[in-house]
Design an enzyme around this catalytic site. Structure first.
Site, short mmCIF file in Angstrom:
data_model
loop_
_atom_site.label_atom_id
_atom_site.label_comp_id
_atom_site.label_asym_id
_atom_site.label_seq_id
_atom_site.Cartn_x
_atom_site.Cartn_y
_atom_site.Cartn_z
N THR A 44 20.93 4.82 110.94
CA THR A 44 19.77 4.09 110.25
C THR A 44 18.67 5.02 110.17
O THR A 44 18.19 4.86 108.97
CB THR A 44 19.32 2.78 111.18
OG1 THR A 44 20.34 2.03 111.65
CG2 THR A 44 18.34 1.88 110.53
N HIS A 47 19.55 6.69 107.15
CA HIS A 47 19.64 5.74 105.69
C HIS A 47 17.99 5.82 105.35
O HIS A 47 17.84 5.61 104.25
CB HIS A 47 20.15 4.64 106.25
CG HIS A 47 21.71 4.67 106.28
ND1 HIS A 47 22.35 3.94 107.11
CD2 HIS A 47 22.58 5.35 105.44
CE1 HIS A 47 23.63 4.18 106.97
NE2 HIS A 47 23.82 5.15 106.04
ZN LIG Z 1 20.38 2.32 116.01
#
Ligand SMILES: [Zn+2]
Ligand SMILES: [Zn+2]
Length: 345
Positions: A44, A47
């Site tokens: 994440t 990202h």
């Molecule tokens: Zn995580």
């Protein structure tokens, strides 16, 4: 506690700064001030820092959300923790008051805000978190085990839905970290054979250590043919960890079997064989983060069963965040652990 601390701040699209910010203060009665002992880089985070971002975060926010921490200070309404307690965290803070939350499905609260995206996060020496998002672990749990708590909270959310039975054959599409978690968790739950896809030679040993019986490089081998050979009925369970292969999962699961979908990709469009979902009587389960499993993760860490420490590839001081991020971006790394106090162990 007053003073400044080291941290990594998301500044603008694709950019961050390793800088200093004031130590955060308790704001609400149920807040806990946590000293971050270690934090790891999540997909994440990669990202969030991509251009364009593939996951939203508010500029100016300290990113990071996978921690092992220690309680420093508790708000007046906190009863379950005291200074010195060792902690793991679920970084997703549901509103608790909307109708979805009240139905118990707080993991899909439409008002969800997350530490490390909307609230200051874990690539720092301290953070503040509500007590409802924390769980205590024993001090003798190795840091290398506990650092996996947040992604395990996500994986265990999926496991809770699966109702896997001893002997169940499992096919997992996606040989990344979540493929590894599910391989080992399914084996621990009694799975028969686990077949997983994996194209990277470097990741083979981690998949094997997770317990995979067969790793299929889909560039060289036909996954369907392998499944037909190893599991003539089809898989009892298929697990989608990529975000684009649900149709394959429907194809590979046996009649009456279950597909667990955990991969996320909001750009992907797929053709789904509705006919075969009905005709084969398949159950399809979507799973997003964990609901009421953080305490189970804590128990699994305390008992020593949840040990994914073999997946750690990098240990770096927080100031070397760039090296860790690059290793994640290029898939050289599986688990990068950062130490905000430079006490790499
Ligand atoms: Zn995580
Ligand atoms: Zn809510």
């Amino acid at each position: 506690m007053q003073g400044m601390m080291d941290c990594v701040v998301f500044t603008e699209v694709g950019k961050y700064e390793i800088t200093q910010k004031p130590i955060p203060q308790l704001k609400r009665p149920n807040d806990v001030l946590v000293k971050v002992l270690a934090c790891s880089i999540c997909g994440t985070d990669v990202h969030i820092l991509a251009t364009p971002p593939q996951y939203p975060a508010i500029p100016g926010t300290i990113i990071g959300h996978e921690i092992v921490g220690e309680v420093v200070e508790c708000g007046e309404a906190v009863t379950g923790f005291k200074p010195g307690d060792r902690l793991i965290m679920d970084n997703n803070i549901a509103c608790g008051t909307c109708e979805i939350c009240k139905k118990g499905d707080y993991n899909v609260c439409p008002n969800m805000k997350s530490i490390g995206m909307e609230y200051d996060g874990a690539f720092a020496q301290y953070l503040v978190c509500p007590d409802s998002n924390l769980a205590k672990i024993n001090k003798d749990v190795p840091l290398d085990n506990a650092i996996f708590a947040e992604p395990l909270n996500v994986a265990m959310g999926g496991m809770k839905k699966l109702h896997i039975m001893p002997g169940d054959n499992v096919v997992i599409i996606g040989g990344g970290p979540f493929g590894m978690y599910f391989t080992k968790l399914c084996k621990m739950a009694g799975a028969g054979k686990v077949i997983i896809t994996g194209r990277s030679e470097a990741r083979r040993k981690y998949l094997l250590e997770s317990g995979a019986d067969r790793i299929v490089n889909t560039r060289e081998e036909d996954l369907k043919a392998v499944v037909q050979e190893e599991m003539p009925l089809g898989a009892d369970i298929t697990i989608e960890c990529v975000g684009t292969t649900i149709d394959q999962c429907i194809d590979l699961v046996r009649p009456g079997g279950t597909v667990l979908v955990i991969g996320l990709n909001d750009k992907a469009e797929q053709t789904i064989s509705q006919h075969w979902i009905a005709r084969k009587g398949i159950t399809i389960l979507g799973s997003f983060i964990g609901v009421n499993v953080l305490q189970t993760v804590a128990s699994g860490l305390n008992s020593g069963q949840l040990d994914f420490s073999y997946m750690i590839t990098h240990r770096l001081p927080l100031k070397d965040f760039e090296i860790g991020l690059e290793a994640m971006r290029t898939s050289q790394a599986i688990e990068v652990v950062l130490y905000p106090w430079d006490d790499i162990r």
